[in-house]
Enzyme design. Structure first.
Site, PDB file in Angstrom:
ATOM      1  N   GLN A  10      24.501  29.883  62.802  1.00 40.72           N
ATOM      2  CA  GLN A  10      24.900  30.195  64.135  1.00 40.72           C
ATOM      3  C   GLN A  10      24.834  31.821  64.473  1.00 40.72           C
ATOM      4  OE1 GLN A  10      27.502  27.129  65.561  1.00 40.72           O
ATOM      5  NE2 GLN A  10      27.729  27.953  67.496  1.00 40.72           N
ATOM      6  N   SER A  93      25.976  28.134  56.624  1.00 42.89           N
ATOM      7  CA  SER A  93      26.848  27.228  57.415  1.00 42.89           C
ATOM      8  C   SER A  93      25.872  26.148  58.006  1.00 42.89           C
ATOM      9  CB  SER A  93      27.553  27.902  58.595  1.00 42.89           C
ATOM     10  OG  SER A  93      28.212  27.255  59.234  1.00 42.89           O
ATOM     11  N   LEU A  94      25.602  26.251  58.994  1.00 46.69           N
ATOM     12  CA  LEU A  94      24.733  25.109  59.528  1.00 46.69           C
ATOM     13  C   LEU A  94      23.360  24.983  58.974  1.00 46.69           C
ATOM     14  CD1 LEU A  94      22.062  25.364  61.772  1.00 46.69           C
ATOM     15  CD2 LEU A  94      23.982  26.415  63.093  1.00 46.69           C
ATOM     16  N   ARG A 118      28.207  17.537  64.607  1.00 46.51           N
ATOM     17  CA  ARG A 118      28.993  18.632  63.953  1.00 46.51           C
ATOM     18  C   ARG A 118      29.443  19.801  64.957  1.00 46.51           C
ATOM     19  NH1 ARG A 118      27.566  23.401  61.250  1.00 46.51           N
ATOM     20  NH2 ARG A 118      28.844  24.001  59.214  1.00 46.51           N
ATOM     21  N   HIS A 202      35.109  27.384  59.928  1.00 43.34           N
ATOM     22  CA  HIS A 202      35.353  27.399  58.388  1.00 43.34           C
ATOM     23  C   HIS A 202      36.732  28.045  57.962  1.00 43.34           C
ATOM     24  CE1 HIS A 202      31.104  26.761  57.510  1.00 43.34           C
ATOM     25  NE2 HIS A 202      30.794  27.587  58.350  1.00 43.34           N
ATOM     26  N   GLN A 251      32.605  21.996  53.525  1.00 45.31           N
ATOM     27  CA  GLN A 251      32.029  23.165  54.142  1.00 45.31           C
ATOM     28  C   GLN A 251      32.646  23.503  55.342  1.00 45.31           C
ATOM     29  OE1 GLN A 251      28.938  23.267  56.634  1.00 45.31           O
ATOM     30  NE2 GLN A 251      27.533  24.506  55.389  1.00 45.31           N
TER      31      GLN A 251
END
Length: 310
Positions: A10, A93-94, A118, A202, A251
């Site tokens: 992102q 991340s994503l 998510r 996170h 994660q």
């Protein structure tokens, strides 16, 4: 050369991303069409013609960035560059979901639906205004952990993204993050600034989102990837589907160990990293981590041509 494909997270989103790929490669357009169908809406119209504020909403940005990355991979494959030309895949991340989809561990449709869930879950986990994130520049990960320990004062505060040797992101309760900015500056940080994000990703405050993702992932088929995934929270390769499922849950609240992941890939002989999708943030980090790794990005049709001719 030993290659790795990496996939952005992102923040890389922009209006118009991937359109050149879709216009140039039918296989790339098919990716956007499949994501639109999986979500039951024209996400592609938002990506190409919408407002950046709407695209930046977490529930939109996550599947949109994945779609753009997979469209770029489809364009590469159409020109003969398969994911199996790489020794590893990884994502920030994503981007880890994009990497798994590219490597055949998740279907495109499941990946789109998972990222919509998510994004919604991460957005709703913490009331707006109660969480924050800040980038600390000029201190290493251990130093930022010391900053977090001092600034927490009983609130949630974690070193969330270890991006490169001089860039670490903290995440947690807004007041604690604001204290961390001041503490970091006092400890010699070159810069410490709050990030324009909608939630504190996170960190432990994302636990409600992790519970939502546990349910969502339990219904999804995960296969062994064609190329090993270098997992965010492990910073080394994994291939076992059960382990991948567990790490995707970890994660949500765990740190993105990007600096260590790149260093680990280098230790395994990787000397070429290709960022696939939107932007060039990851290869910028790679250059600051290991100057011996050659880097390139595939965002457009001309980028596809450049990589395939090379």
């Amino acid at each position: 050369m030993t290659r790795a494909f990496v996939f952005p997270g992102q923040g890389a989103q922009s209006i118009g991303m991937g359109r050149d790929l879709a216009d140039s490669f039918p296989a790339a357009r098919d990716v956007f069409d499949a994501v639109d169908e999986a979500l039951g809406e024209k996400l592609s119209a938002l990506i190409w013609e919408g407002e950046i504020e709407t695209l930046t909403l977490t529930a939109n940005a996550q599947p949109a960035l994945m779609a753009t990355s997979l469209a770029a991979m489809a364009a590469l494959a159409a020109e003969g560059v398969e994911v199996t030309s790489a020794a590893f895949v990884a994502g920030h991340s994503l981007g880890e979901y994009s990497a798994l989809c590219a490597a055949g561990a998740l279907s495109l449709e499941d990946t789109a639906r998972l990222l919509r869930i998510r994004g919604q879950a991460m957005q709703s986990a913490v009331p707006v205004g109660e969480g924050a994130m800040a980038a600390i520049l000029g201190l290493n990960f251990d130093q930022v952990q010391e900053v977090a320990a001092e600034a927490a004062q009983g609130d949630c505060l974690q070193a969330a993204n270890d991006n490169d040797p001089g860039q670490v992101v903290v995440s947690g309760a807004k007041a604690a993050v604001e204290r961390a900015v001041d503490v970091a500056k006092a400890k010699g940080a070159k810069r410490a600034l709050l990030l324009p994000v909608s939630a504190p990703f996170h960190c432990a405050l994302m636990e409600p989102a992790a519970k939502v993702m546990a349910d969502a992932l339990s219904d999804v088929q995960i296969s062994s990837p064609k190329v090993p995934l270098v997992a965010n929270v492990r910073a080394e390769a994994v291939t076992d589907p059960a382990e991948i499922r567990s790490l995707l849950l970890e994660q949500v609240t765990g740190s993105v160990r990007w600096r260590e992941s790149v260093s680990w890939m280098s230790s395994q002989g990787v000397d070429q990293i290709v960022e696939v999708g939107a932007g060039k943030a990851l290869i910028g980090m790679v250059r600051r981590i290991d100057r011996d790794i050659s880097t390139s990005a595939v965002n457009t049709a001309s980028d596809v041509a450049a990589l395939t001719s090379a």
